[in-house]
Design a protein around this motif. Structure first.
Motif, mmCIF file in Angstrom:
data_model
loop_
_atom_site.group_PDB
_atom_site.id
_atom_site.type_symbol
_atom_site.label_atom_id
_atom_site.label_comp_id
_atom_site.label_asym_id
_atom_site.label_seq_id
_atom_site.Cartn_x
_atom_site.Cartn_y
_atom_site.Cartn_z
ATOM 1 N N SER A 1 0.823 -1.206 0.000
ATOM 2 C CA SER A 1 0.000 0.000 0.000
ATOM 3 C C SER A 1 0.862 1.264 0.000
ATOM 4 O O SER A 1 0.372 2.359 -0.199
ATOM 5 N N GLN A 2 2.172 1.100 0.283
ATOM 6 C CA GLN A 2 3.100 2.236 0.239
ATOM 7 C C GLN A 2 4.338 1.788 -0.521
ATOM 8 O O GLN A 2 5.462 1.851 -0.027
ATOM 9 N N LEU A 3 4.089 1.283 -1.719
ATOM 10 C CA LEU A 3 5.124 0.565 -2.444
ATOM 11 C C LEU A 3 6.353 1.411 -2.743
ATOM 12 O O LEU A 3 7.480 0.991 -2.504
ATOM 13 N N GLU A 4 6.130 2.625 -3.226
ATOM 14 C CA GLU A 4 7.248 3.457 -3.655
ATOM 15 C C GLU A 4 8.230 3.680 -2.508
ATOM 16 O O GLU A 4 9.436 3.533 -2.663
ATOM 17 N N ARG A 5 7.674 4.019 -1.328
ATOM 18 C CA ARG A 5 8.547 4.305 -0.210
ATOM 19 C C ARG A 5 9.221 3.030 0.319
ATOM 20 O O ARG A 5 10.406 3.013 0.611
ATOM 21 N N LEU B 1 -7.741 12.864 6.137
ATOM 22 C CA LEU B 1 -7.787 12.173 7.424
ATOM 23 C C LEU B 1 -9.136 11.480 7.566
ATOM 24 O O LEU B 1 -10.155 12.017 7.150
ATOM 25 N N LYS C 1 -5.434 0.360 -5.162
ATOM 26 C CA LYS C 1 -4.124 0.405 -5.800
ATOM 27 C C LYS C 1 -3.887 -0.950 -6.458
ATOM 28 O O LYS C 1 -3.965 -1.980 -5.798
ATOM 29 N N SER D 1 -1.771 11.079 -7.582
ATOM 30 C CA SER D 1 -1.262 12.126 -6.705
ATOM 31 C C SER D 1 -2.423 12.741 -5.947
ATOM 32 O O SER D 1 -2.511 13.938 -5.773
ATOM 33 N N GLU D 2 -3.333 11.874 -5.521
ATOM 34 C CA GLU D 2 -4.510 12.392 -4.807
ATOM 35 C C GLU D 2 -4.094 12.939 -3.453
ATOM 36 O O GLU D 2 -3.062 12.603 -2.919
ATOM 37 N N LYS D 3 -4.942 13.809 -2.939
ATOM 38 C CA LYS D 3 -4.640 14.402 -1.642
ATOM 39 C C LYS D 3 -5.028 13.447 -0.537
ATOM 40 O O LYS D 3 -5.965 12.668 -0.676
ATOM 41 N N TYR D 4 -4.296 13.553 0.570
ATOM 42 C CA TYR D 4 -4.617 12.685 1.685
ATOM 43 C C TYR D 4 -5.719 13.303 2.528
ATOM 44 O O TYR D 4 -5.682 14.469 2.871
#
Lengths: 74, 622
Positions: free
Chosen positions: B90-94, B216, B124, B211-214
């Motif tokens: 879910s946070q592949l790039e990082r 909360l 994703k 590049s969607e906004k996060y």
């Protein structure tokens, strides 16, 4: 401007990370490199900043945020 | 035997994979010469045994911490026949950064895309085949908490052991290869940029870049508020503790029946067979109680692990850590320590095993040392009873307030004395922590893990508690049953001149000693040393059933103990070693006899000094 001065929901691009190598290796390994886009999610006084970088929600110490120079696109 | 290593960043699900693969066949210790936890174990597939090593979690392999150095050395040594790299899908790039760090080492590897369930939930999609062809190693989409996925993983591991692949693409570094030793700031920047550039190339077309906004979540909008969020966090942790108690109470009451119903019959039967009274008391008093203690401990561990496992897995603990990092970092602890510390008010054992959420061994040990300073529920039950014998209600209130204030002093002392070694100042960096997305909890996995942990603690506790109980038993054994015949009495009265200096007579000193064994024992022991209607042994082990008569005890005690001594005694008992079970939990969790005994000596010693100070100060006024 400094990352700590960015307002909530603004998107900034990292311009300079300073030259403290220990600090550098910590922030770069978690995905913050020069040129990376950062969204500030929360910015409360005396609290770490919440930022969104490379699909990850990060809590970053306020003092460290003061070391990061960013540019906000209008 | 083939050895497989697990490599991944914190929160990549590494320990879940490790626990699921090895089950109970694991061994936890420390890396030689380092205070970094080492976990290894084994698993079998088609009748063949494989060795599994869980490498310490870190974000990079740049030699910045013991964890990173150990991991790098281990991989480079070639001890692992295959390295399983875990990344968060879910946070592949990082999280692919770890792969870029590993790439230059040229060792056989497979890539596990963990948390596919979370990635799918966030819409994703990941083209694992494309990624695999780019990297040149197999890529397995995975959800670590799903037990049914492990067949595929084992099959892949075995296949790769006989036909290994190494990464075919590595980040091109301008200097040709990774620079050695201390890097300059420019080198660091250039290298990490190159590596992330490489990650982007690898992932180009593999994931849909959005590049969607996060936003909360609704819950986070409350949980993350600076003030309200703190109350919500404390509330949830206290609630969690309550749930843990509810889980363990049935086991504890069942356990308490063991000594209650077996002591009498065993004692009668053995006495009937003319067995030496020495042995009778071991079998009728000590052993049933040791089983009871161990069972209670295991029940606590089960309850705490269940609720903590849940809070951690859903992602709540990271929010709690964010809230309290500012306060706790002042004493060298991470924000995460807030949960175990609060749990300490209920039970020190619970708090101690709650420290399993800490990132590294030093933090864990320091957190446990701090948890010891928090008076548990038993203290809050005993102190008012004793205080009530000497002081009016408002006095008791003041004493409780004094105890609360002294907690801060104690934690400050702990951080000053042990903090330097356990959390070196240069390693105390400001918070950089990811707040993982909220997940659904995988109950089957949490249950399984908690159960294994509880069973493990039970078996180990049996040994530790037996040993310490034997020691205490030997000291308090008395042939006639009268206190005066025990070694403890003889030693106690002999050293009374010394203990007097610390503010305690031999009777209160003995009760102080027993408080290191179990806080519940204090009233029983007081009863037996002041009134003498009960053997010391019985009083210690059967604390709850011996029925300390507060009324007559009060009369006797207030006649023979000064107010200053009573005050000193209460403080000494409160900040003594919490209990034998907390002691053994700390040892089990830290795997370090050296540090456990250091902390134990510190608490014992500082309780005496505290008692001394309180006594002599109070004597001036009372």
């Amino acid at each position: 401007m400094k990352l700590s001065e960015v307002k909530v929901d603004q998107i900034a691009t990292i311009r300079a990370l300073g030259s403290d190598t220990h600090f550098l290796s910590r922030v770069t390994s978690i995905g913050m490199t020069e040129g990376t886009r950062v969204q500030v999610v929360r910015n409360d006084r005396k609290m770490p900043l919440l930022i969104y970088v490379r699909e990850t929600l990060l809590a970053l110490n306020r003092k460290d945020c003061e070391k990061i120079e960013v540019e906000v696109k209008a | 035997m083939s050895t497989i290593a697990l490599l991944g960043q914190p929160n990549s699900g590494k320990s879940t994979v490790f626990n699921q693969l090895t089950g109970a066949r694991q061994h936890v210790g420390n890396w030689p010469g380092k205070t970094v936890e080492k976990k290894d174990g084994s698993f079998s597939y088609n009748g063949v045994k494989y060795e599994l090593v869980d490498l310490p979690g870190s974000y990079a392999l740049s030699g910045n911490s013991d964890e990173e150095i150990i991991t790098e050395d281990f991989i480079k040594s070639g001890k692992a026949d295959l390295v399983c790299i875990l990344v968060d899908a879910s946070q592949l790039e990082r999280s692919m950064y770890m792969v870029s760090e590993f790439a230059s080492m040229g060792k056989p590897a497979i890539l596990i895309l963990n948390m596919m369930d979370v990635a799918e939930k966030q819409n994703k999609s990941i083209d694992a085949d494309l990624l695999s062809s780019r990297l040149g190693i197999p890529v397995l989409p995975f959800t670590a908490a799903e037990g049914k996925e492990y067949g595929k993983l084992k099959e892949l591991i075995v296949k790769e052991l006989s036909d290994p692949h190494t990464l075919s693409s590595t980040p091109y570094l301008a200097s040709g290869k990774e620079s050695k030793g201390k890097k300059s700031a420019d080198q660091l920047k250039a290298e990490s940029e190159t590596k992330f550039q490489w990650v982007s190339e690898m992932l180009d077309g593999v994931t849909k870049t959005k590049s969607e906004k996060y936003e909360l979540s609704k819950f986070d909008r409350i949980a993350i508020r600076p003030v309200l969020g703190k109350f919500v966090t404390i509330g949830i942790i206290l609630l969690a503790f309550l749930v843990a108690m509810i889980i363990c109470i049935p086991f504890m009451s069942l356990g308490s029946m063991i000594p209650q119903y077996t002591s009498g019959p065993i004692s009668d039967a053995l006495t009937g067979w003319n067995v030496h009274p020495w042995l009778v008391s071991i079998f009728s008093l000590m052993i049933p109680n040791v089983i009871y203690f161990s069972l209670s401990m295991a029940a606590f561990v089960l309850g705490v692990n269940l609720v903590f496992g849940f809070l951690e897995e859903v992602g709540f603990l990271a929010r709690a850590a964010y809230q309290f990092d500012g306060v706790l970092s002042k004493i060298g602890l991470q924000g995460k320590a807030v949960a175990p510390l609060l749990m300490g008010f209920g039970c020190t054992i619970g708090g101690s095993c709650g420290t399993r959420v800490m990132d590294n061994w030093g933090q864990k040990m320091l957190a446990m040392a701090a948890v010891w300073a928090i008076p548990c529920a038993s203290i809050w039950a005993i102190v008012p009873v004793i205080s009530g014998m000497f002081f009016p209600a408002w006095g008791t209130l003041l004493i409780c307030l004094g105890i609360l204030l002294y907690i801060f002093v104690m934690i400050f002392l702990v951080s000053k004395i042990f903090g330097k070694k356990l959390a070196p100042v240069e390693s105390r960096t400001g918070m950089i922590m990811e707040l993982p997305p909220y997940h659904k909890a995988h109950w089957k996995h949490i249950l399984k893990e908690s159960f294994f942990k509880a069973l493990d603690i039970f078996l180990r506790a049996l040994r530790t508690v037996t040993l310490i109980s034997l020691l205490f038993w030997a000291l308090s054994y008395s042939k006639s049953g009268a206190v005066e015949d025990s070694i403890l009495y003889k030693v106690g009265t002999t050293i009374e001149p010394v203990t007097k200096f610390f503010g305690m007579g031999w009777r209160t000193f003995m009760a102080f000693l027993s408080s290191a064994f179990a806080k519940e024992a204090v009233l029983g022991v007081l009863n037996s040393v002041f009134i003498g209607d009960n053997s010391l042994l019985n009083a210690t082990f059967n604390a709850k059933t011996s029925g300390a008569d507060a009324g007559s005890l009060s009369t006797v005690m207030s006649n023979s103990v000064s107010k200053a001594e009573a005050l000193a005694f209460m403080f000494a008992v409160t900040f003594n070693i919490p209990c034998v079970m907390a002691l053994s939990t700390t040892y089990r969790e830290s795997h370090s006899l050296k540090w456990t005994s250091r902390v134990a000596f510190f608490y014992f010693g500082s309780a005496l000094i505290l008692s001394c100070i309180v006594y002599h100060l109070a004597s001036l006024f009372m």
